[in-house]
Design an enzyme around this catalytic site. Structure first.
Site, mmCIF file in Angstrom:
data_model
loop_
_atom_site.group_PDB
_atom_site.id
_atom_site.type_symbol
_atom_site.label_atom_id
_atom_site.label_comp_id
_atom_site.label_asym_id
_atom_site.label_seq_id
_atom_site.Cartn_x
_atom_site.Cartn_y
_atom_site.Cartn_z
ATOM 1 N N VAL A 121 14.927 35.176 31.827
ATOM 2 C CA VAL A 121 14.135 33.981 31.558
ATOM 3 C C VAL A 121 13.261 33.735 32.786
ATOM 4 O O VAL A 121 13.768 33.456 33.873
ATOM 5 C CB VAL A 121 15.031 32.765 31.265
ATOM 6 N N VAL A 122 11.957 33.857 32.605
ATOM 7 C CA VAL A 122 11.029 33.889 33.749
ATOM 8 C C VAL A 122 9.848 32.950 33.493
ATOM 9 O O VAL A 122 9.570 32.589 32.346
ATOM 10 C CB VAL A 122 10.514 35.329 33.989
ATOM 11 N N HIS A 123 9.147 32.607 34.599
ATOM 12 C CA HIS A 123 7.990 31.725 34.406
ATOM 13 C C HIS A 123 6.863 31.973 35.404
ATOM 14 O O HIS A 123 5.783 31.406 35.261
ATOM 15 C CB HIS A 123 8.413 30.260 34.475
ATOM 16 N N ASP A 148 8.339 31.406 29.898
ATOM 17 C CA ASP A 148 8.133 30.004 29.548
ATOM 18 C C ASP A 148 6.771 29.865 28.857
ATOM 19 O O ASP A 148 5.759 30.332 29.380
ATOM 20 C CB ASP A 148 8.186 29.158 30.825
ATOM 21 N N LYS A 150 4.961 27.485 28.778
ATOM 22 C CA LYS A 150 4.054 26.703 29.618
ATOM 23 C C LYS A 150 3.426 27.541 30.732
ATOM 24 O O LYS A 150 2.536 27.064 31.442
ATOM 25 C CB LYS A 150 4.801 25.538 30.290
ATOM 26 N N TYR A 180 13.055 21.887 32.997
ATOM 27 C CA TYR A 180 14.111 21.901 34.001
ATOM 28 C C TYR A 180 15.316 21.066 33.559
ATOM 29 O O TYR A 180 15.180 19.926 33.127
ATOM 30 C CB TYR A 180 13.563 21.362 35.330
ATOM 31 N N ARG A 247 26.924 14.133 33.487
ATOM 32 C CA ARG A 247 25.980 15.059 32.847
ATOM 33 C C ARG A 247 26.210 15.198 31.345
ATOM 34 O O ARG A 247 25.278 15.482 30.596
ATOM 35 C CB ARG A 247 26.092 16.441 33.494
ATOM 36 N N GLU A 318 25.072 24.804 32.896
ATOM 37 C CA GLU A 318 26.088 24.772 33.940
ATOM 38 C C GLU A 318 27.457 24.326 33.433
ATOM 39 O O GLU A 318 28.401 24.200 34.220
ATOM 40 C CB GLU A 318 25.613 23.888 35.101
ATOM 41 N N LYS A 393 17.896 32.957 45.744
ATOM 42 C CA LYS A 393 16.573 33.172 45.231
ATOM 43 C C LYS A 393 15.726 33.907 46.257
ATOM 44 O O LYS A 393 15.894 33.723 47.458
ATOM 45 C CB LYS A 393 15.882 31.850 44.932
#
Length: 419
Positions: A121-123, A148, A150, A180, A247, A318, A393
């Site tokens: 999953v990349v953007h 994404d 967008k 997000y 959450r 999560e 990251k």
């Protein structure tokens, strides 16, 4: 010498001189790029990402001169690779495949018999996505990329162009707008799950990645360690800390007038209890899941109900995976009574969290974004020695040297296995 002979000699000299001028002009034109010609070396249009003149072995040993050189590059000399350049490079697939070495990947019989599936999953950073896949590439594996919706058009175009060059790399058949901490991040992976299950490749395990991950092991090493799992799942799964329970105790919703400005916000509306008496566990977005588990997920009414219930929670990725592997009887089950499995215990992903520095690991030598360390030179030795399979990251626009050095290290490891 008579007049006729002299005239013939002069003609020969004139013709030779004219030919020499023509050849010289031709060479100059070729050198300036005005005349196109076939060549075994890549033309300008196939240039790949920028590589830096750096000695990674010296950096591993913290050689002061080489470290200073790398820091100067990081501060003043970073070349930002464009998405458009990947589109150009992949416009000629045979040349791109040859240039990047996809046609020369060594594959053992063990790897052929144990294909791995990936959901990415990349953007952003199209070249980073390509480098990630190249670092773990095997023709036996299969790779689903979900970008994404967008993302900039240039990024989406580059990813589609890249995927079109390789038979085992494809773009997800259904694309989401990813926000997000919302369920859309989970849905992106679920879309890839469905596509991967329909694939003719009978993969053994599924690993999910994001565009800023990078491997710390070669494919053959991953195969060897996945075999040792013997069908069990590998991921972080622990009792939920008290401060995280909000959450999923309250409803969250995505709001905004435009797809480009929508965001997830909390409400004071209490949620119902989880369906089927499911006990919630806490984990991370990253997992290594067996094929049998994914097949089970795809057909289980209990799982479907739990996913539906999680749609209005905060950062559901999560808790979803950490909880599902604890459901009694699921393939590769982690029993509810088993002790916590932390992110440092699971080999799935090595992440440096600001809140755990410096007592769990050395302080970040780069910078933090969303409390996560963006790795720099100081992390290289630590990353390679910790025993994890992937790390997060990396950012090539903040510090490209760690990526380049890890690529070199992985190439060295492949050679140890005869590749």
């Amino acid at each position: 010498m008579n007049g006729t002979s002299s005239l013939m000699t002069l003609k020969r000299i004139f013709i030779f001189s004219l030919f020499s001028v023509f050849v010289l002009c031709f060479l100059l034109l070729v050198n300036e790029g005005h005349i196109k010609h076939e060549s075994s070396s890549p033309p300008v249009g196939i240039q790949t990402f920028h590589k830096y003149n750096i000695n990674c072995l010296a950096i591993y040993d913290f050689d002061p001169m080489e470290v200073e050189k790398a820091l100067i590059i990081k501060k003043n000399q970073i070349v930002k690779d464009t998405d458009e350049s990947l589109s150009v490079a992949t416009s000629n697939c045979p040349l791109f495949i040859q240039t990047r070495g996809y046609d020369d990947v060594c594959v053992s019989e063990e790897e052929k018999d144990f294909p791995i599936a990936y959901s990415l999953v990349v953007h952003k950073y199209a070249w980073m996505v390509e480098r990630l896949i190249k670092a773990i590439y095997s023709p036996a594996n299969i790779y689903c990329i979900h970008y994404d919706e967008k993302s900039p058009a240039s990024f989406k175009s580059a990813i589609k162009s890249f995927a079109s060059c390789l038979p085992n790399v494809f773009v997800a058949s259904k694309i989401e707008y990813v926000y997000y901490a919302s369920f859309s991040r989970v849905q992106a992976d679920l879309n890839c799950f469905s596509d991967l299950l329909r694939s003719e490749v009978k993969w053994k395990y599924l690993i999910n990645l994001c565009g800023q991950d990078f491997p710390l092991r070669t494919n053959i090493e991953l195969v060897s360690e996945l075999k040792e799992l013997n069908g069990t799942n590998s991921l972080m799964t622990r009792q939920t800390p008290e401060h995280q329970k909000r959450r999923y105790k309250y409803q969250y919703e995505v709001i905004g007038n435009s797809v480009y400005v929508k965001r997830l916000v909390g409400t004071e509306r209490l949620k119902s209890a989880p369906p089927h008496g499911i006990e919630i566990f806490f984990g991370s977005a990253y997992f290594v899941l067996s094929r049998d588990f994914i097949v089970y997920m795809n057909s289980s009414a209990v799982v479907k109900d739990f996913l539906k219930w999680s749609e209005d929670t905060f950062s559901p990725d999560e808790h979803i995976w950490a909880t599902l592997v604890r459901i009694p009887g699921v393939p590769g089950e982690v029993p509810r009574s088993s002790p916590d499995i932390t992110d440092l215990m699971s080999k799935t992903r090595l992440v440096k969290w600001l809140g755990h520095e410096p007592h769990l690991y050395p302080p970040c030598s780069g910078i933090h974004i969303h409390e996560v360390c963006i790795y720099s030179l100081g992390e290289l030795r630590w990353l390679l020695n910790y025993g994890h399979w992937f790390a997060n990251k990396f950012d090539p626009n903040m510090d490209p040297i760690p990526l380049q050095c890890l690529e070199e290290k992985l190439e060295e490891r492949r050679k140890l296995f005869g590749c």
